[in-house]
Design a protein around this motif. Structure first.
Motif, PDB file in Angstrom:
ATOM      1  N   LEU A  79       0.841  -1.195   0.000  1.00 42.70           N
ATOM      2  CA  LEU A  79       0.000   0.000   0.000  1.00 42.70           C
ATOM      3  C   LEU A  79       0.876   1.245   0.000  1.00 42.70           C
ATOM      4  CD1 LEU A  79      -2.614  -1.128   2.662  1.00 42.70           C
ATOM      5  CD2 LEU A  79      -3.030  -0.827   0.243  1.00 42.70           C
ATOM      6  N   ILE A  80       2.099   1.102   0.512  1.00 39.95           N
ATOM      7  CA  ILE A  80       3.056   2.202   0.539  1.00 39.95           C
ATOM      8  C   ILE A  80       4.422   1.623   0.159  1.00 39.95           C
ATOM      9  CG2 ILE A  80       1.796   3.454   2.341  1.00 39.95           C
ATOM     10  CD1 ILE A  80       3.800   2.448   4.369  1.00 39.95           C
ATOM     11  N   PRO A  81       5.350   2.476  -0.308  1.00 39.70           N
ATOM     12  CA  PRO A  81       6.668   1.948  -0.665  1.00 39.70           C
ATOM     13  C   PRO A  81       7.462   1.512   0.565  1.00 39.70           C
ATOM     14  CG  PRO A  81       6.609   4.326  -0.941  1.00 39.70           C
ATOM     15  CD  PRO A  81       5.213   3.901  -0.616  1.00 39.70           C
ATOM     16  N   ALA A  82       8.431   0.634   0.349  1.00 38.28           N
ATOM     17  CA  ALA A  82       9.198   0.093   1.473  1.00 38.28           C
ATOM     18  C   ALA A  82      10.030   1.163   2.163  1.00 38.28           C
ATOM     19  CB  ALA A  82      10.093  -1.045   0.982  1.00 38.28           C
ATOM     20  N   ASN A  83      10.365   2.242   1.437  1.00 38.84           N
ATOM     21  CA  ASN A  83      11.210   3.277   2.048  1.00 38.84           C
ATOM     22  C   ASN A  83      10.392   4.379   2.723  1.00 38.84           C
ATOM     23  OD1 ASN A  83      10.129   4.553  -0.152  1.00 38.84           O
ATOM     24  ND2 ASN A  83      12.039   5.535  -0.785  1.00 38.84           N
ATOM     25  N   TRP A  84       9.200   4.037   3.189  1.00 37.60           N
ATOM     26  CA  TRP A  84       8.306   5.056   3.746  1.00 37.60           C
ATOM     27  C   TRP A  84       8.967   5.880   4.848  1.00 37.60           C
ATOM     28  CZ3 TRP A  84       7.290   4.933   8.924  1.00 37.60           C
ATOM     29  CH2 TRP A  84       7.541   3.733   9.589  1.00 37.60           C
ATOM     30  N   ALA A  85       9.841   5.243   5.610  1.00 32.10           N
ATOM     31  CA  ALA A  85      10.427   5.941   6.757  1.00 32.10           C
ATOM     32  C   ALA A  85      11.372   7.057   6.317  1.00 32.10           C
ATOM     33  CB  ALA A  85      11.154   4.945   7.642  1.00 32.10           C
ATOM     34  N   GLU A  86      11.849   6.982   5.066  1.00 25.19           N
ATOM     35  CA  GLU A  86      12.808   7.997   4.613  1.00 25.19           C
ATOM     36  C   GLU A  86      12.118   9.189   3.973  1.00 25.19           C
ATOM     37  OE1 GLU A  86      15.187   5.575   2.003  1.00 25.19           O
ATOM     38  OE2 GLU A  86      15.392   4.134   3.645  1.00 25.19           O
ATOM     39  N   SER A 134      10.444   9.513   9.637  1.00 30.29           N
ATOM     40  CA  SER A 134       8.993   9.723   9.514  1.00 30.29           C
ATOM     41  C   SER A 134       8.282   9.696  10.857  1.00 30.29           C
ATOM     42  CB  SER A 134       8.353   8.686   8.586  1.00 30.29           C
ATOM     43  OG  SER A 134       8.596   9.023   7.240  1.00 30.29           O
ATOM     44  N   ALA A 135       9.010  10.035  11.918  1.00 35.28           N
ATOM     45  CA  ALA A 135       8.366  10.100  13.233  1.00 35.28           C
ATOM     46  C   ALA A 135       8.503  11.524  13.768  1.00 35.28           C
ATOM     47  CB  ALA A 135       8.995   9.107  14.197  1.00 35.28           C
ATOM     48  N   LEU A 181       6.911   7.656  17.077  1.00 38.09           N
ATOM     49  CA  LEU A 181       5.509   7.616  16.682  1.00 38.09           C
ATOM     50  C   LEU A 181       5.428   7.940  15.189  1.00 38.09           C
ATOM     51  CD1 LEU A 181       4.223   9.568  19.799  1.00 38.09           C
ATOM     52  CD2 LEU A 181       4.278   7.099  19.474  1.00 38.09           C
ATOM     53  N   PRO A 182       5.500   6.914  14.352  1.00 35.30           N
ATOM     54  CA  PRO A 182       5.667   7.138  12.913  1.00 35.30           C
ATOM     55  C   PRO A 182       4.365   7.514  12.205  1.00 35.30           C
ATOM     56  CG  PRO A 182       5.544   4.806  13.350  1.00 35.30           C
ATOM     57  CD  PRO A 182       5.429   5.486  14.683  1.00 35.30           C
ATOM     58  N   VAL A 183       4.528   8.239  11.099  1.00 33.67           N
ATOM     59  CA  VAL A 183       3.378   8.636  10.283  1.00 33.67           C
ATOM     60  C   VAL A 183       3.683   8.329   8.821  1.00 33.67           C
ATOM     61  CG1 VAL A 183       2.757  10.506  11.856  1.00 33.67           C
ATOM     62  CG2 VAL A 183       4.228  10.985   9.908  1.00 33.67           C
ATOM     63  N   SER A 184       2.643   8.159   8.039  1.00 32.73           N
ATOM     64  CA  SER A 184       2.852   7.972   6.598  1.00 32.73           C
ATOM     65  C   SER A 184       1.554   8.261   5.862  1.00 32.73           C
ATOM     66  CB  SER A 184       3.301   6.534   6.304  1.00 32.73           C
ATOM     67  OG  SER A 184       3.416   6.346   4.912  1.00 32.73           O
ATOM     68  N   ILE A 185       1.705   8.718   4.614  1.00 29.62           N
ATOM     69  CA  ILE A 185       0.516   8.748   3.770  1.00 29.62           C
ATOM     70  C   ILE A 185       0.325   7.328   3.239  1.00 29.62           C
ATOM     71  CG2 ILE A 185       0.803  11.157   3.090  1.00 29.62           C
ATOM     72  CD1 ILE A 185       1.800  10.082   0.356  1.00 29.62           C
ATOM     73  N   VAL A 186      -0.910   6.999   2.878  1.00 25.03           N
ATOM     74  CA  VAL A 186      -1.157   5.683   2.285  1.00 25.03           C
ATOM     75  C   VAL A 186      -1.294   5.887   0.775  1.00 25.03           C
ATOM     76  CG1 VAL A 186      -2.606   3.636   2.319  1.00 25.03           C
ATOM     77  CG2 VAL A 186      -2.362   5.013   4.386  1.00 25.03           C
TER      78      VAL A 186
END
Lengths: 287, 332
Positions: free
Chosen positions: B99-106, B112-113, B242-247
Motif C-alpha cells: 500500500l506504501i513503498p518500502a522506504n516510507w520511513a525515509e 517519519s516520526a 511515533l511514525p506517520v505515513s501517507i497511504v
C-alpha cells in the motif's frame, strides 16, 4: 435408472408431504440463501484461511501447550458459568412466572440488561467491583479469595452475560405449564418435590437445555467482558479469544483462524451432543 | 410565478455553493487510541493553514483504535489517507502489503516520526517502595503493572526499555533476559492495552508501579489529579517513535496526495511541535524541546535500532509466539 428416478420422486413427494402450507419452495430457497450469506460464507472463509496453514501448521497450533490450556480455561469457565446460570436462571424464571410481587416488571426487564450492555462495560464494571479493593472484592479478599484476575473472575463475567439466555428460554415454557397441572398432581397425593421432579421438570427440561447451551455457546466466544477481569496470565487465566487477538497482533491471520476453527469444532460437537440429548429426552417423554 | 420559483431555486443553489470555486476536500487519519487529544488540537490549525494556502475547505476525519488494529483495518480496505501509528511495525505492514513503498520511513525527517515518547514509571504518592531503576522492578515484593507486550505497543516498549537498560549499561543478553523475566514475574495482571493497565493501576489500586508512556502519565495526572501519584524517570529508557505515513494507494485513488503530504509535513512545524509538547509528546524541534524541558526533561535515551536492530527484528525475537517473552511463562 428408473429405480433412481422413482426414489428421487419418492423423496420429492416426501418433501411435498411436509408442505401443507403454500410457498415451501420459496421459503426453503430463501432460508438456504440467507443462511449461506450470513453464516456459511463467513465460516467457510474461516476454514479456507486456516487451510493456508496446511495440516502440519494446523496441528502445531492444535498441540501448542498455550493454546491447549487457553481452551481448557475457556471451556471449563464457560461450562461452570452455564451450569450456574441453568440453576439460578431456572429459579429466576420460576419466580417471574409463578409469583406476583411489586416491581416484578422491573425485575423482568432487568434480566435483559446483560444483553444490552456493551460487554466491555460489563467487564470493566465487574473488575472494579471484584478487584481486591472493590466493593465486593474486599470481602472476598478478607477471606483470602481472589475473584478478579483469576479464572473465578472469568466465571463471574460469563455468568453475568449468560443469565438472560436461560431465563428467556425457560420462562415461556414454564408459563405454558399451567398451575392446574401442579394442583392436580398435588391432589393426587404427590409431594412438592415429586410435583417438581415428575411434572414440571420434564416439561421444562428441553427449554432449560436450550438455554444452557445458548449460554454456554455465548460464553465460549466472549471476549470483551472477560479480558478486563481475567488478568490474562498465560496458562492460568488466558482465554482462547485473547490468543486469537494476540495472533492477529502479529498479523498471523492463519494462526488466528486456526484457533477459531478449533473452538468452532469443539463447540459444534458439544452443541450437537446437547441437541442429541434433547432429542433423546423428548422421545422418552413421548413414550 | 414560474420565474419566481426558478430564481428562488437558483438563489438557493448559489447560497449552498457560495464557495463553488474552493473545493471541498476530506481526508481520513487512521490513528492509535491515545492520540485523540493531540489531533483534536492539531487538526483545526492545519485546516486553517490549508484554507489560507489553497482556499479549499478541508475536513479531517479521525479514526482511533489499537495501533495494530488500525493497521489491519487499512490493509483490509479502510480508506485512510494517512496513518499515524505508535510503532513502526504497524506502518511496515502496509509496506508489506504494497500500500506504501518500502522506504516510507525515509520520506519525512526523523524516520517519519515527528515526535516520540518514552517509557517511564508512575508510582504511588511518595514512592513508598523506593522504585527508581529498572532493576528495582525485579525486586521481590514489588508488584508492577505493564500491559501485555504481545498485544500492546505500550507494553512492548516497556519490555524493550528494561532489556535495553541492561545492554546499554554493558550487560550481556543473558543478564537482560534474567532481569526482564524477573520483572514480568512481578506483573500480576497482563492487561491487553496501555489504557487497561492505567485503569488497573489507578482505579483498582493494584501494583506499586505502572510502566507506561510519558504522554499517558500526563493524561492520568490530568484525569485523576496530580497529587495521588509520582512520576519517576528511570536513569535510562527507550525512544518510542511515533511514525506517520501517507497511504499511497488511497491518496492516489482519492486524489488527495498533496493535502495528505502537507498534513504530515506540517507536523514538523514549531506550532505543531509545540502542541505535541503540550500533550507530553517529545518534540523533534530543538527549540520547542528546550522550552518544555521542565515537563519533558532531557533523559538518557536509546533507540530500538541501537539495541535490537529494528522493531521488526525485536518483534520476531521477543514477542512472536514461542519467542523470549513466551518463554518466561512456563506451564503450571
Amino acid at each position: 435408472m428408473a429405480q433412481l428416478a422413482a426414489s428421487s420422486k419418492r423423496v420429492t413427494t416426501r418433501f411435498r408431504a411436509h408442505s401443507v402450507l403454500p410457498g415451501f419452495n420459496l421459503a426453503l430457497g430463501f432460508t438456504l440463501l440467507y443462511l449461506s450469506l450470513i453464516v456459511l460464507v463467513p465460516l467457510s472463509a474461516l476454514f479456507f484461511k486456516t487451510a493456508t496453514l496446511g495440516w502440519g501448521g494446523f496441528f502445531d497450533v492444535l498441540t501448542n501447550d498455550r493454546v491447549l490450556s487457553s481452551l481448557r480455561v475457556t471451556f471449563l469457565a464457560s461450562l461452570a458459568a452455564a451450569v450456574i446460570n441453568a440453576f439460578f436462571g431456572l429459579i429466576v424464571a420460576w419466580v417471574l412466572v409463578r409469583y406476583t410481587f411489586p416491581g416484578k416488571r422491573i425485575v423482568d426487564a432487568l434480566v435483559d440488561l446483560p444483553f444490552a450492555l456493551p460487554t466491555a462495560v460489563a467487564g470493566i464494571t465487574l473488575a472494579t467491583l471484584y478487584a481486591p479493593h472493590g466493593w465486593i472484592g474486599q470481602y472476598f479478599a478478607a477471606q483470602g479469595i481472589k475473584v478478579a484476575y483469576t479464572p473465578l473472575g472469568i466465571v463471574v463475567a460469563l455468568t453475568f452475560i449468560g443469565l438472560p439466555f436461560v431465563v428467556r428460554t425457560v420462562q415461556p415454557v414454564l408459563e405454558d405449564v399451567e398451575a392446574g397441572v401442579e394442583e392436580a398432581a398435588a391432589s393426587l397425593g404427590a409431594g412438592r418435590w415429586d410435583v417438581f421432579r415428575r411434572v414440571i421438570f420434564p416439561a421444562i427440561f428441553p427449554a432449560l437445555l436450550t438455554g444452557f447451551s445458548l449460554a454456554f455457546a455465548r460464553a465460549i466466544g466472549e471476549y470483551g467482558s472477560v479480558i478486563f477481569i481475567a488478568g490474562n496470565m498465560p496458562y492460568i487465566s488466558e482465554i482462547s479469544p485473547l490468543l486469537i487477538v494476540a495472533k492477529l497482533e502479529q498479523y498471523d491471520y492463519a494462526g488466528a483462524t486456526a484457533i477459531a476453527v478449533i473452538m468452532l469444532l469443539i463447540s459444534f460437537a458439544l452443541l450437537l451432543g446437547v441437541n442429541a440429548l434433547q432429542w433423546w429426552t423428548s422421545r422418552r417423554g413421548v413414550r | 410565478m414560474k420565474f419566481l420559483k426558478k430564481s428562488l431555486l437558483l438563489g438557493l443553489l448559489a447560497a449552498l455553493s457560495n464557495t463553488a470555486w474552493s473545493a471541498d476536500v476530506s481526508i481520513l487519519n487512521a490513528s492509535y487510541d491515545v492520540s485523540r487529544e493531540f489531533y483534536k488540537s492539531y487538526n483545526p490549525t492545519f485546516v486553517k493553514y490549508w484554507k489560507q494556502k489553497t482556499g479549499d475547505n478541508l475536513t479531517i476525519n479521525q479514526s482511533h483504535g489499537g495501533s495494530s488494529k488500525q493497521a489491519r483495518a487499512v490493509v483490509d480496505g479502510l480508506d485512510a489517507d494517512v496513518v499515524t501509528m505508535n510503532q513502526s511495525i504497524d506502518v511496515d505492514v502496509l509496506a508489506d502489503k504494497q500500500l506504501i513503498p518500502a522506504n516510507w520511513a525515509e520520506r519525512l525527517p526523523n524516520g517519519s516520526a515527528p515526535f516520540s515518547s518514552t517509557s517511564v514509571f508512575l508510582v504511588r504518592k511518595g514512592n513508598p517502595k523506593g522504585i527508581k531503576t529498572w532493576a528495582d522492578l525485579a525486586k521481590t515484593g514489588i508488584s508492577a503493572i505493564i500491559a501485555n507486550p504481545k498485544t500492546s505497543g505500550n507494553g512492548r516498549y516497556a519490555y524493550l526499555a528494561a532489556w535495553g537498560s541492561v545492554i546499554k549499561q554493558g550487560g550481556k543478553p543473558g543478564e537482560a533476559r534474567e532481569l526482564v523475566s524477573k520483572i514480568f514475574a512481578n506483573v500480576p495482571v497482563l492487561e491487553t492495552g496501555g489504557r487497561g493497565a492505567t485503569t488497573t493501576f489507578v482505579q483498582r489500586e493494584i501494583g506499586d508501579v505502572l510502566v507506561t508512556f510519558e504522554n499517558e502519565v500526563g493524561l492520568i495526572k490530568q484525569e485523576y489529579g496530580a497529587d495521588k501519584f509520582d512520576l519517576v524517570y528511570p536513569p535510562i529508557s527507550i525512544v518510542a517513535d511515533l511514525p506517520v505515513s501517507i497511504v499511497d494507494k488511497v491518496v492516489d485513488k482519492h486524489g488527495t496526495r498533496k493535502v495528505a503530504e502537507a498534513y504530515l509535513q506540517q507536523l514538523y512545524t514549531p506550532e505543531a511541535q509545540e502542541i505535541a509538547a503540550q500533550f507530553e509528546l517529545r518534540p523533534r524541534d530543538v527549540k520547542i524541546a528546550k522550552k518544555y524541558a521542565s515537563t519533558l526533561p532531557p533523559l538518557k535515551l536509546f533507540t530500538v535500532a541501537e539495541v535490537f536492530g529494528s522493531l521488526k527484528q525485536a518483534q520476531v525475537e521477543h514477542f512472536k509466539d514461542g519467542g523470549v517473552f513466551d518463554q518466561f511463562y512456563s506451564k503450571k
